[in-house]
Design a protein around this motif. Sequence first.
Motif, PDB file in Angstrom:
ATOM      1  N   THR A 125     -59.831   3.579  33.018  1.00 24.71           N
ATOM      2  CA  THR A 125     -58.756   3.330  33.996  1.00 24.71           C
ATOM      3  C   THR A 125     -58.009   4.616  34.352  1.00 24.71           C
ATOM      4  OG1 THR A 125     -57.312   2.721  32.161  1.00 24.71           O
ATOM      5  CG2 THR A 125     -58.337   0.915  33.381  1.00 24.71           C
ATOM      6  N   PHE A 126     -58.348   5.687  33.656  1.00 23.31           N
ATOM      7  CA  PHE A 126     -57.700   6.968  33.919  1.00 23.31           C
ATOM      8  C   PHE A 126     -57.848   7.362  35.390  1.00 23.31           C
ATOM      9  CE2 PHE A 126     -57.731  11.695  33.619  1.00 23.31           C
ATOM     10  CZ  PHE A 126     -56.474  11.855  33.074  1.00 23.31           C
ATOM     11  N   GLN A 134     -56.662  -1.802  38.585  1.00 28.52           N
ATOM     12  CA  GLN A 134     -57.259  -0.959  37.537  1.00 28.52           C
ATOM     13  C   GLN A 134     -57.981  -1.831  36.511  1.00 28.52           C
ATOM     14  OE1 GLN A 134     -54.381   1.567  35.540  1.00 28.52           O
ATOM     15  NE2 GLN A 134     -53.313   1.994  37.453  1.00 28.52           N
ATOM     16  N   ARG A 135     -57.266  -2.906  36.090  1.00 31.12           N
ATOM     17  CA  ARG A 135     -57.799  -3.779  35.036  1.00 31.12           C
ATOM     18  C   ARG A 135     -59.072  -4.484  35.515  1.00 31.12           C
ATOM     19  NH1 ARG A 135     -53.183  -7.089  33.555  1.00 31.12           N
ATOM     20  NH2 ARG A 135     -52.438  -5.251  32.469  1.00 31.12           N
ATOM     21  N   ARG A 136     -59.010  -5.009  36.748  1.00 33.23           N
ATOM     22  CA  ARG A 136     -60.163  -5.755  37.276  1.00 33.23           C
ATOM     23  C   ARG A 136     -61.396  -4.846  37.388  1.00 33.23           C
ATOM     24  NH1 ARG A 136     -61.851  -6.100  42.194  1.00 33.23           N
ATOM     25  NH2 ARG A 136     -59.929  -5.375  43.175  1.00 33.23           N
ATOM     26  N   LYS A 137     -61.157  -3.637  37.926  1.00 31.76           N
ATOM     27  CA  LYS A 137     -62.273  -2.700  38.089  1.00 31.76           C
ATOM     28  C   LYS A 137     -62.850  -2.275  36.730  1.00 31.76           C
ATOM     29  CE  LYS A 137     -61.322  -0.362  42.449  1.00 31.76           C
ATOM     30  NZ  LYS A 137     -60.963   0.943  43.034  1.00 31.76           N
ATOM     31  N   ALA A 138     -61.940  -2.056  35.754  1.00 32.93           N
ATOM     32  CA  ALA A 138     -62.388  -1.614  34.428  1.00 32.93           C
ATOM     33  C   ALA A 138     -63.271  -2.680  33.785  1.00 32.93           C
ATOM     34  CB  ALA A 138     -61.185  -1.317  33.544  1.00 32.93           C
ATOM     35  N   PHE A 139     -62.855  -3.944  33.891  1.00 37.02           N
ATOM     36  CA  PHE A 139     -63.658  -5.024  33.303  1.00 37.02           C
ATOM     37  C   PHE A 139     -65.026  -5.107  33.977  1.00 37.02           C
ATOM     38  CE2 PHE A 139     -59.529  -7.035  31.845  1.00 37.02           C
ATOM     39  CZ  PHE A 139     -59.758  -6.743  30.517  1.00 37.02           C
ATOM     40  N   GLN A 140     -65.021  -4.940  35.297  1.00 35.37           N
ATOM     41  CA  GLN A 140     -66.291  -5.023  36.044  1.00 35.37           C
ATOM     42  C   GLN A 140     -67.278  -3.948  35.577  1.00 35.37           C
ATOM     43  OE1 GLN A 140     -65.356  -4.685  40.193  1.00 35.37           O
ATOM     44  NE2 GLN A 140     -64.890  -6.854  40.449  1.00 35.37           N
ATOM     45  N   ILE A 144     -51.884  -1.684  38.668  1.00 32.33           N
ATOM     46  CA  ILE A 144     -52.448  -1.978  37.338  1.00 32.33           C
ATOM     47  C   ILE A 144     -53.451  -3.128  37.403  1.00 32.33           C
ATOM     48  CG2 ILE A 144     -51.852  -2.837  35.026  1.00 32.33           C
ATOM     49  CD1 ILE A 144     -49.279  -1.162  35.285  1.00 32.33           C
ATOM     50  N   ALA A 145     -53.147  -4.149  38.191  1.00 31.73           N
ATOM     51  CA  ALA A 145     -54.045  -5.314  38.259  1.00 31.73           C
ATOM     52  C   ALA A 145     -55.429  -4.893  38.772  1.00 31.73           C
ATOM     53  CB  ALA A 145     -53.442  -6.371  39.177  1.00 31.73           C
TER      54      ALA A 145
END
Lengths: 295, 219
Positions: B101-102, B114-120, B111-112
């Motif tokens: 997420t950096f 960032q989180r969604r993309k990171a999980f994907q 943030i939302a």
Amino acid sequence: MRALSYFLEEAGRSLWRRRGASLLAAGTSAVSLLVLGLFLLAGSNASRILERWSAAAELSIYLTDGATPEHRRAIERELAASGLVSAHSYVTQAEALRRFTTQFPDLAASARSLPTNPLPASYDVRIRPERARDAQVDLLANRVRALPGVSDVRYDRRWLDRLIRVVGVARTAGLVLAGLLVIASCVTVMSVVRLTLFARRQEIEIMQLVGAPLAYIRGPFVMEGTLLGLLGAVLATMLLWTAFAAWRDPLVAQATGVVDAGALAFLSPAIVAGLILGGAAIGCLGGVLAARGAR
Amino acid sequence: MIEAKNVSKMYARGVYALHDLNLTIGKGEFVFLTGPSGAGKSTLLRLLLRQEAPNAGQLIVNGRSLSKMNAGQVQAYRRTVGFVFQDFKLIPTRTVYENITFVPRVLGQPIAIQRRKAFQVLKWVGLQHRMNAFPLELSGGEQQRVAVARALINDPALVLADEPTGNLDPDLALDIMNLFRDINARGTTVLVATHDRELIRRVARRTLALDQGRIVEGQ
């Protein structure tokens, strides 16, 4: 807002990770601001005391033992004609002794044991505050000194002027010293932030490669410097307040009759705010100078 | 997508890392860049990442000349490029999730998102269960997967990889290459520099061979 929260979080994380160096930088900053604060505190209180003394500046006219009522009338005529005097009172020898024993109780017994009263009768002459700095007061003192029945004339204003000059010189010297310490504190903050910059060079490289805006790359380092300066300033203010609270009463007790408790006060809220914001600004400057290395 | 016109890069007087290089890579292509050490592979990738500028010639990506970009345009350009290095370049003091997420974080994304993309991307590289681990707790292959995930999180149009399997054994290397194949299958242009001929043979994609700063094969 998101950027600010990012800067704060990164700066906080970095400060905590290098808390030893951070404390050192904040401590250095605190010492320099403490010195500055001490000079401001001492300067403002000295000015306030001197103002009070200036407002209460008196001309003291000491009479010879052989002064007659005619001599006294001549003195009073001279005072009234000058237009500089707001009030005057005659102090008899007995009243002078009573004042002396009140102000110096330790010496009261010795004074009373003397076969004769050594203190002369005198006039306490209150000068109009707006004319206290007038050169005419000196001329009046010289005229009165020449009158028969007068042994000496003392005017507080002369030594007050000297004292004001001494306080001014001390304040300037203090501000120069504090200025040098402020520069030292800025350099210390810059060095600590540079260490952080070096430790995080890989992150910076990655940020550059992903196209992070320059503000995002440098922001955490500027914030780190600002927080260090702010921490130092808050620390300095707390130490200054503690020292003031601890020393005020003993100082007043030591200087009874010279300094009253009402004349001593801590720095005004505006100066405290200036000191704290100034500390943050010094840290911010150190951070900005260090962050220039992150391109 | 990528066009090099008479590109030269000289580090020391008379010593060329790239010499009068001409090449064209189409949008959505998967291309290997190979050659011996010192052939100019990494130099070309550095030029494509705009870490350096050529001494002569023009490098054009998506119709824009890299040498004519100012600092702000370089930042905007790099946001469209993902990169993977041999030494992973992960931040050891941050978790897998934080490393990934950096990128969106320093680009100021919410943030939302960032989180969604990171999980994907973590799911895609098969590391969703290691998101709280630190890089040094992972194997080399896992670290490189994290690096690939980080390269992809911003949906880049171009992915550049410099010896991405240099520190991995052959099976892990093939796993990473399969990830690149998947990335390419989604339409992303992929340029991988490697000197591993066996890997190139197994993946079987267009290959440009460099030697002494010139393309000697595959043009």
